[in-house]
Design an enzyme around this catalytic site. Structure first.
Site, short mmCIF file in Angstrom:
data_model
loop_
_atom_site.label_atom_id
_atom_site.label_comp_id
_atom_site.label_asym_id
_atom_site.label_seq_id
_atom_site.Cartn_x
_atom_site.Cartn_y
_atom_site.Cartn_z
N TRP A 72 4.44 -1.00 -1.44
CA TRP A 72 5.79 -0.59 -1.08
C TRP A 72 5.82 0.59 -0.12
CZ3 TRP A 72 5.53 4.41 -2.43
CH2 TRP A 72 4.66 4.75 -3.48
N LYS A 122 3.06 -11.89 -0.61
CA LYS A 122 3.78 -11.37 -1.78
C LYS A 122 3.90 -9.85 -1.61
CE LYS A 122 3.04 -9.49 -5.41
NZ LYS A 122 4.18 -8.56 -5.30
N PRO A 123 5.01 -9.43 -1.04
CA PRO A 123 5.22 -7.99 -0.89
C PRO A 123 5.57 -7.35 -2.23
CG PRO A 123 6.62 -9.33 0.59
CD PRO A 123 6.07 -10.24 -0.44
N ASP A 124 5.53 -6.04 -2.28
CA ASP A 124 5.90 -5.34 -3.50
C ASP A 124 7.38 -5.58 -3.83
OD1 ASP A 124 4.69 -2.95 -5.33
OD2 ASP A 124 6.87 -2.76 -5.09
N GLY A 173 -3.33 -1.85 -1.91
CA GLY A 173 -2.69 -1.28 -3.09
C GLY A 173 -3.67 -0.37 -3.82
N SER A 174 -3.51 -0.28 -5.12
CA SER A 174 -4.31 0.68 -5.88
C SER A 174 -5.72 0.13 -6.15
CB SER A 174 -3.61 0.99 -7.20
OG SER A 174 -3.55 -0.18 -7.98
N GLU A 214 -7.77 -2.87 0.68
CA GLU A 214 -7.45 -1.55 1.24
C GLU A 214 -6.85 -0.75 0.09
OE1 GLU A 214 -8.34 -1.00 4.22
OE2 GLU A 214 -8.56 -3.01 5.03
N LEU A 215 -7.58 0.23 -0.41
CA LEU A 215 -7.21 0.84 -1.69
C LEU A 215 -6.87 2.32 -1.57
CD1 LEU A 215 -10.01 -1.02 -3.71
CD2 LEU A 215 -7.69 -1.80 -3.19
N CYS A 237 -1.71 6.09 2.03
CA CYS A 237 -3.09 5.96 1.56
C CYS A 237 -4.02 6.94 2.28
CB CYS A 237 -3.57 4.54 1.75
SG CYS A 237 -3.41 3.95 3.44
N GLU A 295 -5.87 10.51 -7.40
CA GLU A 295 -4.88 10.38 -6.33
C GLU A 295 -3.49 10.66 -6.92
OE1 GLU A 295 -4.05 6.37 -5.01
OE2 GLU A 295 -4.04 7.02 -2.92
P1 NAD Z 1 -0.40 -1.58 -6.85
O1 NAD Z 1 -1.83 -1.98 -6.84
O2 NAD Z 1 0.25 -1.33 -8.14
O3 NAD Z 1 0.51 -2.69 -6.13
C1 NAD Z 1 0.23 -3.18 -4.84
C2 NAD Z 1 0.59 -4.67 -4.78
O4 NAD Z 1 -0.19 -5.37 -5.73
C3 NAD Z 1 2.05 -4.97 -5.14
O5 NAD Z 1 2.51 -6.01 -4.30
C4 NAD Z 1 1.97 -5.44 -6.56
O6 NAD Z 1 3.01 -6.31 -6.93
C5 NAD Z 1 0.64 -6.17 -6.56
N1 NAD Z 1 0.00 -6.30 -7.86
C6 NAD Z 1 0.08 -5.47 -8.93
N2 NAD Z 1 -0.68 -5.95 -9.95
C7 NAD Z 1 -1.24 -7.09 -9.51
C8 NAD Z 1 -2.14 -8.03 -10.08
N3 NAD Z 1 -2.60 -7.89 -11.32
N4 NAD Z 1 -2.54 -9.07 -9.33
C9 NAD Z 1 -2.09 -9.22 -8.07
N5 NAD Z 1 -1.24 -8.37 -7.48
C10 NAD Z 1 -0.82 -7.31 -8.18
O7 NAD Z 1 -0.32 -0.35 -5.88
P2 NAD Z 1 0.84 0.72 -5.77
O8 NAD Z 1 0.57 1.76 -6.78
O9 NAD Z 1 2.14 0.08 -5.75
O10 NAD Z 1 0.55 1.26 -4.30
C11 NAD Z 1 0.00 2.51 -4.07
C12 NAD Z 1 -1.50 2.42 -3.94
O11 NAD Z 1 -1.84 1.66 -2.81
C13 NAD Z 1 -2.13 3.78 -3.73
O12 NAD Z 1 -3.31 3.90 -4.49
C14 NAD Z 1 -2.47 3.79 -2.26
O13 NAD Z 1 -3.50 4.66 -1.92
C15 NAD Z 1 -2.79 2.36 -2.01
N6 NAD Z 1 -2.60 2.01 -0.59
C16 NAD Z 1 -3.72 1.83 0.17
C17 NAD Z 1 -3.58 1.53 1.52
C18 NAD Z 1 -4.81 1.34 2.40
O14 NAD Z 1 -4.66 0.87 3.52
N7 NAD Z 1 -6.00 1.67 1.95
C19 NAD Z 1 -2.31 1.44 2.10
C20 NAD Z 1 -1.21 1.65 1.30
C21 NAD Z 1 -1.36 1.93 -0.06
#
Ligand code: NAD
Length: 540
Positions: free
Chosen positions: A180, A204-206, A255-256, A277-278, A311, A409
């Site tokens: 998001w 599948k966006p957030d 994501g995370s 990309e985490l 990130c 983080e």
């Molecule tokens: P998140 O992992 O909770 O969610 C990210 C996406 O994954 C969402 O679309 C969510 O619906 C989906 N998701 C959640 N659980 C899932 C599962 N079990 N299976 C499949 N998909 C699932 O991340 P967040 O907390 O919303 O986002 C912030 C994190 O993302 C931070 O740690 C940040 O550093 C990281 N991030 C990294 C980058 C990069 O380029 N390295 C860019 C942006 C954000």
């Protein structure tokens, strides 16, 4: 700290309850027809909807139809059909459409930025980065398409007689799961090279930021990509993630780190590739010869862009003893001069956090640090007077390993300052922990800074800049080492991940076995002599 009152010049905002009479975007903050024109792009037949709120005032923004596992199945079926035809289009045709997208996002920038601000609560200047990043990505890949995708000659084993070519075959249908924090560009940027390479996408966006992602999908249609090539589903990741991974030929996840691990395991089970990309706990090093004013200005951008929900933003700052006091004075002054505001206007230096969850994390990290002895040099307070999830840009000193924000983080506007005496110590501390996404070094000696960069275990290092120099240079690969990720977006790495390299060798005149009545033993001798000759001739 000054706060800008929500009195937008050109649009509605966000003081008090919505009054449809005074809010041209009606009670949802956005016109229902506009929302419907976006959600129309979803494959979602459950009849269920989920309401999303704007972080600007916590009010309702839109009701988003939700997808089921059957919808995911349908999305993949449509994407597969579209991909089969798309893979036969020429690279030039695909690049032409991508370049139209470039023009479109620049033309429609205001609409895109408004929507991003409504959904994410970020400041306009940080929302601006998103269409900009899509324009840069579209132009880069459109202009370099042939370089990445054309069939290439490779060295054959027998000079002149073995002709080797490598084709770049599209993987098929790519699943993109995005976060998001940069809801427009993170939903779109990784998909552009996938399309250019001949793939289709199921995205599948957030759940919190579906509208920005759907506007991206609509712009792809308007640019001329076949509509079925880009499918969008909506729903919780823990429900839709597995059905997507079960059907995809490749997964691109942002994501995370915790979710990345789950996704990597599921991809491994199916033996499909993925890029992850985490998260990060990114360090910035201010060396003794840094331009202090430049470093203080960069440090504000490094730590507080998008309220630190970035990130590649910096949460750990290592400053040389010799310049520490001067730097801290300038950094604190610049931070305290920032304006915060819940408006769609230019002029705010920082906007809101996205949600109560994010605010809770930030509050918990700062309270824990302060309780254990950290000092607050700037910020350190929530600002409910500005909006429900506002938090001031915060600088901490005296953070120690027992504090949560030391190695975890925060993903918010909180940075910890550390003094260092020698550079080897600073490098070791910067490399501490398991993350390795982005680092920044401030120094007036470029060569020395570049030498230090080689010792930093991060996927990107920006010298005299926070993160923009690498991130906006689309030819440079972007991604994390260690627990910050696998694979890279951008550059040739960012498009080749969506292709299978296929080697085709054409053999002429001689074969790989005894010829002309030769015995196996003679053949072995001839081959050995050849191998030695090739080495003498300098062949690879
Ligand atoms: P998140 O992992 O909770 O969610 C990210 C996406 O994954 C969402 O679309 C969510 O619906 C989906 N998701 C959640 N659980 C899932 C599962 N079990 N299976 C499949 N998909 C699932 O991340 P967040 O907390 O919303 O986002 C912030 C994190 O993302 C931070 O740690 C940040 O550093 C990281 N991030 C990294 C980058 C990069 O380029 N390295 C860019 C942006 C954000």
């Amino acid at each position: 700290m000054s706060s800008q009152n929500p009195t937008p010049a050109g649009g509605p905002l966000v003081e008090g309850p919505h009054d449809p009479e005074h809010d041209p975007r009606a009670s949802y903050g956005l016109e229902p027809e506009y929302v419907a024109s976006l959600t129309d792009r979803l494959v979602a037949t459950t009849g269920r909807t989920v309401q999303v709120q704007t972080p600007l005032n916590g009010g309702p923004l839109a009701n988003i139809p939700q997808s089921s596992e059957d919808d995911v199945k349908e999305a993949f079926a449509r994407a597969r059909r579209a991909q089969a035809a798309w893979a036969r289009t020429s690279i030039d045709e695909r690049a032409r459409i991508l370049m139209r997208l470039h023009d479109l996002v620049l033309e429609r920038q205001d609409e895109i930025i408004d929507l991003i601000c409504w959904e994410s609560g970020k400041a306009r200047k940080h929302a601006f980065d998103e269409p900009l990043h899509i324009a840069l990505t579209a132009r880069y890949y459109a202009r370099t398409a042939h370089r990445h995708l054309d069939t290439q000659r490779r060295i054959g084993v027998v000079p002149g007689l073995t002709r080797v070519e490598v084709n770049r075959v599209p993987k098929g249908v790519v699943g993109i799961i995005s976060p998001w924090n940069y809801p427009f560009t993170m939903a779109l940027c990784d998909g552009l090279p996938a399309l250019l390479a001949g793939n289709a996408v199921v995205a599948k966006p957030d759940a919190q930021t579906m509208l920005s992602a759907l506007l991206g999908a609509r712009l792809l249609d308007e640019a001329g990509f076949p509509r079925d090539l880009w499918q969008v589903v909506a729903g919780p990741g823990r429900e839709l993630g597995t059905p997507i991974i079960q059907r995809a030929d490749y997964i691109c996840f942002t994501g995370s780190t915790a979710t990345g691990r789950i996704i990597a395991k599921q991809c491994a089970e199916r033996l499909i590739g993925c890029s992850l990309e985490l998260g990060g706990k990114n360090p910035i090093l201010v060396l003794r010869d840094a331009d202090i004013e430049k470093a203080a200005e960069g440090a504000v951008r490094a730590s507080f862009s998008n309220a630190g929900q970035l990130c590649v933003s910096m949460e750990r700052m290592f400053v040389a003893d010799q310049v520490y006091d001067r730097f801290v004075e300038r950094f604190v002054a610049r931070t305290q001069a920032m304006t915060l505001g819940a408006t769609l206007d230019w002029g705010n230096d920082m906007g809101s956090l996205i949600s109560q969850d994010q605010l809770d994390t930030v509050v918990a990290h700062v309270e824990d640090a302060v309780a254990k002895g950290a000092r607050v040099l700037a910020g350190g307070r929530a600002r409910p007077d500005l909006g429900p999830y506002f938090y001031e840009p915060t600088i901490l000193e005296g953070v120690t390993p027992d504090m949560t924000c030391f190695g975890n983080e925060t993903f918010g506007p909180v940075v910890s300052l550390y003094r260092f005496h020698d550079e080897a110590d600073a490098i070791a501390r910067a490399n501490d922990g398991e993350y390795g996404l982005n680092a920044s070094i401030y120094s007036q000696d470029g060569a020395r800074a570049r030498a230090i960069a080689r010792l930093i275990k991060c996927g990107t290092v920006n010298i005299n800049e926070a993160f923009g120099a690498t991130f906006a240079s689309i030819d440079s690969p972007m991604g994390g080492m260690r627990e910050s990720g696998m694979g890279r977006r951008q550059g040739s790495e960012g498009i080749h991940r969506y292709t299978e390299p296929q080697a085709v060798a054409t053999q002429r005149l001689i074969r790989f076995g005894p010829m002309l009545g030769m015995s196996d033993e003679t053949y072995a001798k001839v081959m050995n002599a050849n191998v030695r000759l090739m080495k003498r001739l300098g062949r690879a």
